[in-house]
Design a protein around this motif. Structure first.
Motif, PDB file in Angstrom:
ATOM      1  N   GLY A  68      19.107  20.911  43.645  1.00  0.00           N
ATOM      2  CA  GLY A  68      18.968  21.697  42.431  1.00  0.00           C
ATOM      3  C   GLY A  68      19.656  21.183  41.191  1.00  0.00           C
ATOM      4  O   GLY A  68      19.425  21.702  40.093  1.00  0.00           O
ATOM      5  N   GLN A  69      20.526  20.163  41.327  1.00  0.00           N
ATOM      6  CA  GLN A  69      21.301  19.721  40.166  1.00  0.00           C
ATOM      7  C   GLN A  69      21.246  18.204  40.006  1.00  0.00           C
ATOM      8  O   GLN A  69      22.198  17.573  39.578  1.00  0.00           O
ATOM      9  CB  GLN A  69      22.745  20.204  40.291  1.00  0.00           C
ATOM     10  CG  GLN A  69      22.825  21.722  40.395  1.00  0.00           C
ATOM     11  CD  GLN A  69      24.247  22.243  40.427  1.00  0.00           C
ATOM     12  OE1 GLN A  69      24.823  22.573  39.403  1.00  0.00           O
ATOM     13  NE2 GLN A  69      24.810  22.305  41.623  1.00  0.00           N
ATOM     14  N   ARG A  70      20.095  17.642  40.353  1.00  0.00           N
ATOM     15  CA  ARG A  70      19.879  16.207  40.205  1.00  0.00           C
ATOM     16  C   ARG A  70      18.783  15.979  39.182  1.00  0.00           C
ATOM     17  O   ARG A  70      17.744  16.639  39.207  1.00  0.00           O
ATOM     18  CB  ARG A  70      19.490  15.576  41.541  1.00  0.00           C
ATOM     19  CG  ARG A  70      19.155  14.088  41.443  1.00  0.00           C
ATOM     20  CD  ARG A  70      19.000  13.469  42.812  1.00  0.00           C
ATOM     21  NE  ARG A  70      17.913  14.057  43.581  1.00  0.00           N
ATOM     22  CZ  ARG A  70      16.914  13.360  44.117  1.00  0.00           C
ATOM     23  NH1 ARG A  70      16.863  12.049  43.962  1.00  0.00           N
ATOM     24  NH2 ARG A  70      15.979  13.962  44.817  1.00  0.00           N
ATOM     25  N   CYS A  71      19.028  15.058  38.274  1.00  0.00           N
ATOM     26  CA  CYS A  71      18.008  14.707  37.286  1.00  0.00           C
ATOM     27  C   CYS A  71      17.864  13.202  37.238  1.00  0.00           C
ATOM     28  O   CYS A  71      18.744  12.450  37.659  1.00  0.00           O
ATOM     29  CB  CYS A  71      18.369  15.268  35.910  1.00  0.00           C
ATOM     30  SG  CYS A  71      19.881  14.620  35.188  1.00  0.00           S
ATOM     31  N   LEU A  72      16.736  12.746  36.727  1.00  0.00           N
ATOM     32  CA  LEU A  72      16.443  11.329  36.628  1.00  0.00           C
ATOM     33  C   LEU A  72      16.363  10.915  35.172  1.00  0.00           C
ATOM     34  O   LEU A  72      15.794  11.622  34.344  1.00  0.00           O
ATOM     35  CB  LEU A  72      15.125  11.009  37.337  1.00  0.00           C
ATOM     36  CG  LEU A  72      15.049  11.343  38.827  1.00  0.00           C
ATOM     37  CD1 LEU A  72      13.647  11.033  39.360  1.00  0.00           C
ATOM     38  CD2 LEU A  72      16.094  10.564  39.600  1.00  0.00           C
ATOM     39  N   ALA A  73      16.971   9.773  34.873  1.00  0.00           N
ATOM     40  CA  ALA A  73      16.869   9.169  33.546  1.00  0.00           C
ATOM     41  C   ALA A  73      16.465   7.721  33.771  1.00  0.00           C
ATOM     42  O   ALA A  73      17.310   6.854  33.981  1.00  0.00           O
ATOM     43  CB  ALA A  73      18.196   9.263  32.802  1.00  0.00           C
ATOM     44  N   GLY A  74      15.171   7.472  33.798  1.00  0.00           N
ATOM     45  CA  GLY A  74      14.688   6.152  34.199  1.00  0.00           C
ATOM     46  C   GLY A  74      14.985   5.958  35.675  1.00  0.00           C
ATOM     47  O   GLY A  74      14.640   6.805  36.505  1.00  0.00           O
TER      48      GLY A  74
ATOM     49  N   TYR B 197      25.178  16.583  39.192  1.00  0.00           N
ATOM     50  CA  TYR B 197      26.371  17.396  38.978  1.00  0.00           C
ATOM     51  C   TYR B 197      26.770  18.007  40.321  1.00  0.00           C
ATOM     52  O   TYR B 197      25.961  18.638  40.998  1.00  0.00           O
ATOM     53  CB  TYR B 197      26.121  18.513  37.966  1.00  0.00           C
ATOM     54  CG  TYR B 197      27.308  19.446  37.845  1.00  0.00           C
ATOM     55  CD1 TYR B 197      28.442  19.054  37.152  1.00  0.00           C
ATOM     56  CD2 TYR B 197      27.306  20.689  38.473  1.00  0.00           C
ATOM     57  CE1 TYR B 197      29.550  19.888  37.067  1.00  0.00           C
ATOM     58  CE2 TYR B 197      28.401  21.527  38.390  1.00  0.00           C
ATOM     59  CZ  TYR B 197      29.522  21.122  37.683  1.00  0.00           C
ATOM     60  OH  TYR B 197      30.625  21.951  37.621  1.00  0.00           O
ATOM     61  N   SER B 198      28.016  17.811  40.703  1.00  0.00           N
ATOM     62  CA  SER B 198      28.484  18.252  42.011  1.00  0.00           C
ATOM     63  C   SER B 198      29.466  19.409  41.882  1.00  0.00           C
ATOM     64  O   SER B 198      30.331  19.406  41.002  1.00  0.00           O
ATOM     65  CB  SER B 198      29.164  17.085  42.740  1.00  0.00           C
ATOM     66  OG  SER B 198      29.743  17.513  43.953  1.00  0.00           O
ATOM     67  N   GLU B 199      29.357  20.361  42.785  1.00  0.00           N
ATOM     68  CA  GLU B 199      30.303  21.467  42.842  1.00  0.00           C
ATOM     69  C   GLU B 199      31.440  21.186  43.814  1.00  0.00           C
ATOM     70  O   GLU B 199      32.326  22.020  43.990  1.00  0.00           O
ATOM     71  CB  GLU B 199      29.573  22.761  43.225  1.00  0.00           C
ATOM     72  CG  GLU B 199      28.581  23.237  42.167  1.00  0.00           C
ATOM     73  CD  GLU B 199      27.899  24.534  42.556  1.00  0.00           C
ATOM     74  OE1 GLU B 199      28.389  25.204  43.479  1.00  0.00           O
ATOM     75  OE2 GLU B 199      26.877  24.866  41.930  1.00  0.00           O
ATOM     76  N   THR B 200      31.402  20.028  44.445  1.00  0.00           N
ATOM     77  CA  THR B 200      32.491  19.605  45.320  1.00  0.00           C
ATOM     78  C   THR B 200      33.034  18.274  44.816  1.00  0.00           C
ATOM     79  O   THR B 200      32.257  17.424  44.344  1.00  0.00           O
ATOM     80  CB  THR B 200      32.032  19.440  46.781  1.00  0.00           C
ATOM     81  OG1 THR B 200      33.064  18.762  47.535  1.00  0.00           O
ATOM     82  CG2 THR B 200      30.761  18.622  46.878  1.00  0.00           C
ATOM     83  N   PRO B 201      34.345  18.055  44.889  1.00  0.00           N
ATOM     84  CA  PRO B 201      34.911  16.766  44.474  1.00  0.00           C
ATOM     85  C   PRO B 201      34.647  15.661  45.482  1.00  0.00           C
ATOM     86  O   PRO B 201      34.990  14.498  45.230  1.00  0.00           O
ATOM     87  CB  PRO B 201      36.405  17.076  44.365  1.00  0.00           C
ATOM     88  CG  PRO B 201      36.630  18.186  45.334  1.00  0.00           C
ATOM     89  CD  PRO B 201      35.389  19.021  45.269  1.00  0.00           C
TER      90      PRO B 201
END
Length: 240
Positions: free
Chosen positions: A143-149, A155-159
């Motif tokens: 749900g929080q992965r995007c592609l730029a090329g 973005y991670s909710e865990t370190p």
């Protein structure tokens, strides 16, 4: 570190282990040992991946590391084996390859998928990655992965970033971040490092694995807003 400890125990080599983390692995944590054995010509002290702030003043101290300016060196485990003049087992070879060059390093040694998965599972366990971290990694990818090329940004909710990286491998370019830190993996790493000369000079920025390794900043070393700006810089540079 766990495998190095097992090797030292097997060989009967004396050592001290404060069980430090990457963010607090300071040489002065071993001040008691340094006071006792420092500058003794018949004793050699080795510190494994310890930050000293400046070159140690102890004449019998040697740093074992393979990060940042020492990235050209073999993995710490391989360095220890060389010092002790003992061969690495197949498992230890894979641990060292994973430490220095991640999955491609193990593949270069002809590792099977089973061997690679075993090493990666043990690596995550050594990092204290929990079942919850694994769940959050799957959530971030879904749900929080995007592609730029060809750059994947997560973005991670865990370190704990390793369960994200392992699930997305193979990737060409990957950027994973939280509000307190970020790490970039894969191609064009030199371009990313060049964006932050101040952080590199101060030691906040670390890197390993050569031109296709990883780089990132120490957790908590920059504000949330600064992290956001750095993420934007990386994305703009890598995609243009």
């Amino acid at each position: 570190m766990i495998t190095i400890r097992e090797m030292l125990e097997r060989e009967g080599i004396s050592f001290a282990d404060r069980e430090l983390r990457w963010d607090n692995a300071e040489l002065n944590a071993y001040q008691e040992e340094l006071d006792q054995y420092g500058n003794q010509p018949d004793i050699r002290i080795y510190g494994i991946e310890l930050h000293s702030g400046e070159e140690s003043s102890y004449t019998n101290y040697t740093l074992i590391d393979h990060h940042n300016e020492y990235a050209y060196r073999p993995a710490a485990l391989a360095q220890v084996a060389e010092i002790l003049n003992i061969p690495l087992s197949r498992y230890e070879e894979l641990v060292a390859a994973n430490d220095s060059h991640y999955i491609p390093g193990m593949q270069a040694l002809g590792a099977t998928l089973e061997e690679i998965w075993e090493i990666r599972l043990r690596d995550r366990a050594a990092q204290c990655v929990t079942a919850r971290d694994e769940e959050l990694a799957e959530k971030a990818i879904a749900g929080q992965r995007c592609l730029a090329g060809d750059l994947q940004v997560v973005y991670s909710e865990t370190p704990c970033f390793s369960p994200i990286c392992d699930r997305l491998y193979p990737y060409k370019k990957l950027l994973v971040y939280t509000n307190t830190e970020w790490m970039y993996y894969g191609e064009a790493i030199c371009q990313v490092i060049a964006l932050f000369p101040g952080e590199k000079a101060s030691g906040i920025l670390y890197h390993e694995g050569g031109a296709n390794g990883f780089t990132g900043i120490a957790s908590g070393s920059r504000t949330k807003e600064q992290i956001r700006q750095m993420i934007e810089q990386i994305i703009h540079t890598i995609t243009h």
